[in-house]
Design an enzyme around this catalytic site. Structure first.
Site, PDB file in Angstrom:
ATOM      1  N   SER A 222      36.670  30.507  41.590  1.00 38.20           N
ATOM      2  CA  SER A 222      35.820  30.991  42.688  1.00 38.20           C
ATOM      3  C   SER A 222      34.615  30.103  42.998  1.00 38.20           C
ATOM      4  O   SER A 222      34.098  30.169  44.111  1.00 38.20           O
ATOM      5  CB  SER A 222      35.441  32.450  42.493  1.00 38.20           C
ATOM      6  OG  SER A 222      34.447  32.610  41.537  1.00 38.20           O
TER       7      SER A 222
ATOM      8  N   THR B 194      35.431  35.691  39.393  1.00 37.33           N
ATOM      9  CA  THR B 194      34.273  36.597  39.377  1.00 37.33           C
ATOM     10  C   THR B 194      32.957  35.919  39.777  1.00 37.33           C
ATOM     11  O   THR B 194      32.016  36.602  40.171  1.00 37.33           O
ATOM     12  CB  THR B 194      34.104  37.227  37.978  1.00 37.33           C
ATOM     13  OG1 THR B 194      33.985  36.176  37.018  1.00 37.33           O
ATOM     14  CG2 THR B 194      35.270  38.127  37.631  1.00 37.33           C
ATOM     15  N   ASP B 195      32.902  34.566  39.677  1.00 39.49           N
ATOM     16  CA  ASP B 195      31.612  33.900  39.922  1.00 39.49           C
ATOM     17  C   ASP B 195      31.068  34.144  41.332  1.00 39.49           C
ATOM     18  O   ASP B 195      29.863  34.333  41.511  1.00 39.49           O
ATOM     19  CB  ASP B 195      31.730  32.389  39.679  1.00 39.49           C
ATOM     20  CG  ASP B 195      31.943  32.048  38.202  1.00 39.49           C
ATOM     21  OD1 ASP B 195      31.787  32.934  37.347  1.00 39.49           O
ATOM     22  OD2 ASP B 195      32.262  30.870  37.908  1.00 39.49           O
TER      23      ASP B 195
ATOM     24  N   THR C 182      39.766  33.484  37.037  1.00 40.38           N
ATOM     25  CA  THR C 182      40.213  33.659  35.644  1.00 40.38           C
ATOM     26  C   THR C 182      41.389  34.627  35.538  1.00 40.38           C
ATOM     27  O   THR C 182      42.271  34.457  34.688  1.00 40.38           O
ATOM     28  CB  THR C 182      39.017  34.140  34.782  1.00 40.38           C
ATOM     29  OG1 THR C 182      38.023  33.121  34.827  1.00 40.38           O
ATOM     30  CG2 THR C 182      39.404  34.404  33.341  1.00 40.38           C
TER      31      THR C 182
HETATM   32  N1  LIG Z   1      35.847  35.195  35.372  1.00 47.57           N
HETATM   33  C1  LIG Z   1      36.037  34.324  36.334  1.00 47.57           C
HETATM   34  O1  LIG Z   1      36.861  34.518  37.206  1.00 47.57           O
HETATM   35  C2  LIG Z   1      35.120  33.129  36.333  1.00 47.57           C
HETATM   36  C3  LIG Z   1      35.701  31.878  36.931  1.00 47.57           C
HETATM   37  N2  LIG Z   1      34.811  30.775  36.680  1.00 47.57           N
HETATM   38  C4  LIG Z   1      35.881  32.011  38.446  1.00 47.57           C
HETATM   39  O2  LIG Z   1      35.071  32.580  39.101  1.00 47.57           O
HETATM   40  O3  LIG Z   1      36.816  31.532  38.971  1.00 47.57           O
END
Ligand SMILES: NC(=O)C[C@H](N)C(=O)O
Length: 323
Positions: free
Chosen positions: A55, A88-89, A13
């Protein structure tokens, strides 16, 4: 002398934008490279886009590529700190993989964002700036791979994503963060006790992660044995217990010398062989099941993937999982 820091972008993200329909996705150009976020005259910042992946698309092979890239860049270009942007995932899995496998001693910091680059209150640029401050700090040395978001510094070993959307999502439930980031830079209040390193050459194994539940039976374990997996991690109940109906399937796995690692589905505490009833920790220990030391399921899976590159011996694996 200016400190040389390398930024490695991998996607997530933090590198995405939102369109008019409210859909967040990666574009052709990383928005982080559009504006210079870090203007500290004491630093030389190079940046490299290794991947541009959400991710959930990261695999252990990407993690291994990243790990090798960091070691080769530090050796060739003498970087003194590394910052990695990541979705973040699965950020905690990549962070822990790097913690176990990167050989360089320079500070390594992972960061990300919960809001994409063009959303109001976007947290990406701020988290990136904080992470550079930490990576440039000499105090960040010898603390393992770090995760920095929302003004907090966490260890790769303890941090986990706890909220689907809140910017304060990254927490270390058992032990808390080891430091904070302020306008003046990084300030640490704790140090990790031990290092856990593996000099692997590749990631080649298949390790599955399962969660235990009331009434779980042996079906999935028999299927896994027949699929020929290299290892299994189970998020067990409480202090390390399973329903008695899983015992037959677990025996199939251990008889086939497939290592089974136990963690708890509780997010605090460690698993131990306390209970003597059917399916209790004492029976599981007698079966040769490996007890972990407080890692969550996804990180125990990463550790088993890495450790299996060094040994298949269950006693040796048990020793490694006590570290
Ligand atoms: N906040 C994020 O980065 C979530 C996103 N779905 C990822 O992990 O790529």
């Amino acid at each position: 002398m200016k400190k040389k820091i390398l930024l490695i972008h991998t996607g997530g993200t933090i590198s995405m934008s939102e369109n008019e329909q409210g859909e967040v996705s990666p574009g052709d150009k990383n928005p982080l490279s559009a504006t210079p976020i870090i203007t500290d005259p004491n630093l030389t910042i190079d940046s490299h886009e290794l991947f541009n992946l959400p991710s959930p698309h990261m695999t252990p092979h990407h993690m291994w590529e990243l790990s090798s890239f960091i070691d080769s860049q530090v050796a060739e270009k003498s970087y003194e700190g590394i910052v990695i942007t990541h979705g973040t995932d699965t950020l905690e899995e990549t962070a822990f993989f790097l913690d176990l496998t990167v050989q360089t001693k320079v500070p390594i910091v992972l960061t990300g964002a919960m809001r994409s680059s063009n959303e109001i209150g976007s947290d990406g640029p701020y988290n990136l700036l904080s992470s550079v401050k930490v990576a440039a700090s000499s105090e960040a040395k010898n603390k393992g791979v770090l995760v920095v978001l929302n003004d907090e510094i966490h260890t790769a070993k303890n941090v986990t994503k706890t909220h689907t959307s809140n910017i304060a999502t990254f927490q270390s439930p058992q032990y808390g963060p080891i430091g904070i980031v302020t306008k003046r830079g990084a300030s640490f209040h704790h140090s990790p006790v031990a290092e856990d390193k593996y000099a692997i050459k590749d990631v080649t194994k298949k390790v599955m992660l399962l969660k235990a539940y009331a009434g779980m039976d042996s079906t999935i374990f028999s299927l896994l044995k027949n699929m020929g997996v290299d290892g299994v991690v189970i998020e067990a109940l409480g202090q390390g217990n399973l329903p008695p109906t899983t015992m037959a399937g677990l025996k199939e796995l251990t008889n086939a010398n497939i290592p089974v690692v136990l963690v708890s589905r509780c997010f605090n505490g460690i698993v131990q062989d306390i209970y003597g009833y059917d399916g209790g920790g004492r029976q599981l220990k007698q079966l040769g099941i490996i007890f972990s030391n407080g890692l969550n399921g996804q990180k125990a899976r990463i550790k088993l993937l890495v450790a299996l590159e060094e040994t298949k011996d269950s006693q040796e694996l048990q020793r490694l999982f006590l570290r």
